[in-house]
Design a protein around this motif. Sequence first.
Motif, PDB file in Angstrom:
ATOM      1  N   SER A 180     -26.299  22.558  -8.690  1.00  0.00           N
ATOM      2  CA  SER A 180     -25.730  21.397  -8.004  1.00  0.00           C
ATOM      3  C   SER A 180     -25.391  21.713  -6.551  1.00  0.00           C
ATOM      4  O   SER A 180     -24.722  20.921  -5.884  1.00  0.00           O
ATOM      5  N   VAL A 181     -25.841  22.862  -6.065  1.00  0.00           N
ATOM      6  CA  VAL A 181     -25.554  23.291  -4.697  1.00  0.00           C
ATOM      7  C   VAL A 181     -26.789  23.096  -3.816  1.00  0.00           C
ATOM      8  O   VAL A 181     -27.882  23.540  -4.157  1.00  0.00           O
ATOM      9  N   GLN A 182     -26.611  22.427  -2.703  1.00  0.00           N
ATOM     10  CA  GLN A 182     -27.664  22.266  -1.707  1.00  0.00           C
ATOM     11  C   GLN A 182     -27.365  23.191  -0.534  1.00  0.00           C
ATOM     12  O   GLN A 182     -26.290  23.127   0.044  1.00  0.00           O
ATOM     13  N   VAL A 183     -28.323  24.037  -0.191  1.00  0.00           N
ATOM     14  CA  VAL A 183     -28.152  24.973   0.927  1.00  0.00           C
ATOM     15  C   VAL A 183     -29.016  24.515   2.099  1.00  0.00           C
ATOM     16  O   VAL A 183     -30.219  24.278   1.936  1.00  0.00           O
ATOM     17  N   TRP A 235     -15.689  23.951  -5.375  1.00  0.00           N
ATOM     18  CA  TRP A 235     -16.162  23.151  -6.524  1.00  0.00           C
ATOM     19  C   TRP A 235     -14.994  22.450  -7.204  1.00  0.00           C
ATOM     20  O   TRP A 235     -15.064  21.262  -7.516  1.00  0.00           O
ATOM     21  N   GLN A 236     -13.916  23.181  -7.439  1.00  0.00           N
ATOM     22  CA  GLN A 236     -12.758  22.601  -8.116  1.00  0.00           C
ATOM     23  C   GLN A 236     -12.144  21.471  -7.289  1.00  0.00           C
ATOM     24  O   GLN A 236     -11.730  20.441  -7.844  1.00  0.00           O
ATOM     25  N   GLU A 237     -12.110  21.637  -5.987  1.00  0.00           N
ATOM     26  CA  GLU A 237     -11.479  20.628  -5.145  1.00  0.00           C
ATOM     27  C   GLU A 237     -12.369  19.415  -4.904  1.00  0.00           C
ATOM     28  O   GLU A 237     -11.896  18.360  -4.478  1.00  0.00           O
ATOM     29  N   SER A 238     -13.664  19.550  -5.184  1.00  0.00           N
ATOM     30  CA  SER A 238     -14.580  18.433  -4.956  1.00  0.00           C
ATOM     31  C   SER A 238     -14.817  17.598  -6.206  1.00  0.00           C
ATOM     32  O   SER A 238     -15.445  16.538  -6.144  1.00  0.00           O
TER      33      SER A 238
END
Length: 239
Positions: A33-36, A208-211
């Motif tokens: 789920s990460v876009q770099v 991740w947790q904060e988003s």
Amino acid sequence: MKIEIWSDVACPWCYIGKRRFETALAAFPHRDSVQVVWRSYQLDPSLPDHYDGTTLEYLSTRKGMAPAQVAGMFAHVAEQAKGEGLNYRFDDVVVANSFSAHRLIHLAAAHGLQDAAKERLLSDHFEHGKDIGSQDYLTSLGLDLGIGAAELEELFGTDKYADEVRLDFEEGRALGITGVPFFVIDRKFGLSGAQPAETFSNALEQAWQESRPLTMVSAAGAGGDAETAAACGPDGCAV
């Protein structure tokens, strides 16, 4: 989650930072789920297309450092790179302006090949003595990546993607970036430098947790309904 990385192809710590970040990302449970996105940056925009001298001579002149001190710095950076599986050969590095290389990275991004282009440019520059300012080399690299010859001819025959590279520079300055590598997560969290993989892991987890939005938990199993349970709101408290 979007991670933007400001980096220069001519930056030795940027390749080390890339490897350490990749180590952290590979172990991140939500990596799919990460876009770099790689953003352009130049440590020395004033460099000519080609510098007539060695990288040791260039840094000695630019920084006003004794050659022996620069050589010691090279040895330290090479040792750090070796710890990440990289084989730096500073004696073979060709000092050149990286602007055209950044334009090629933008073209590669349009083909979904941005990371592959970045990886090859960094490796070729620091490990294989390739000339990142050479149009012939950059064209050959683009062909190796699978980009069509006509697109590469257009890239180097015009100023295509020059504005996009400069926009990266401007955005970096607006964010207060004065050195690279610099990692920006969701435009909320910033990490400067080639941090240890553990630091990147902690940053990924925190971001991740904060988003993530809150997940409502049903209380039906406990004899209630989460949506109708007593609560206080702007109009007062349910009684």
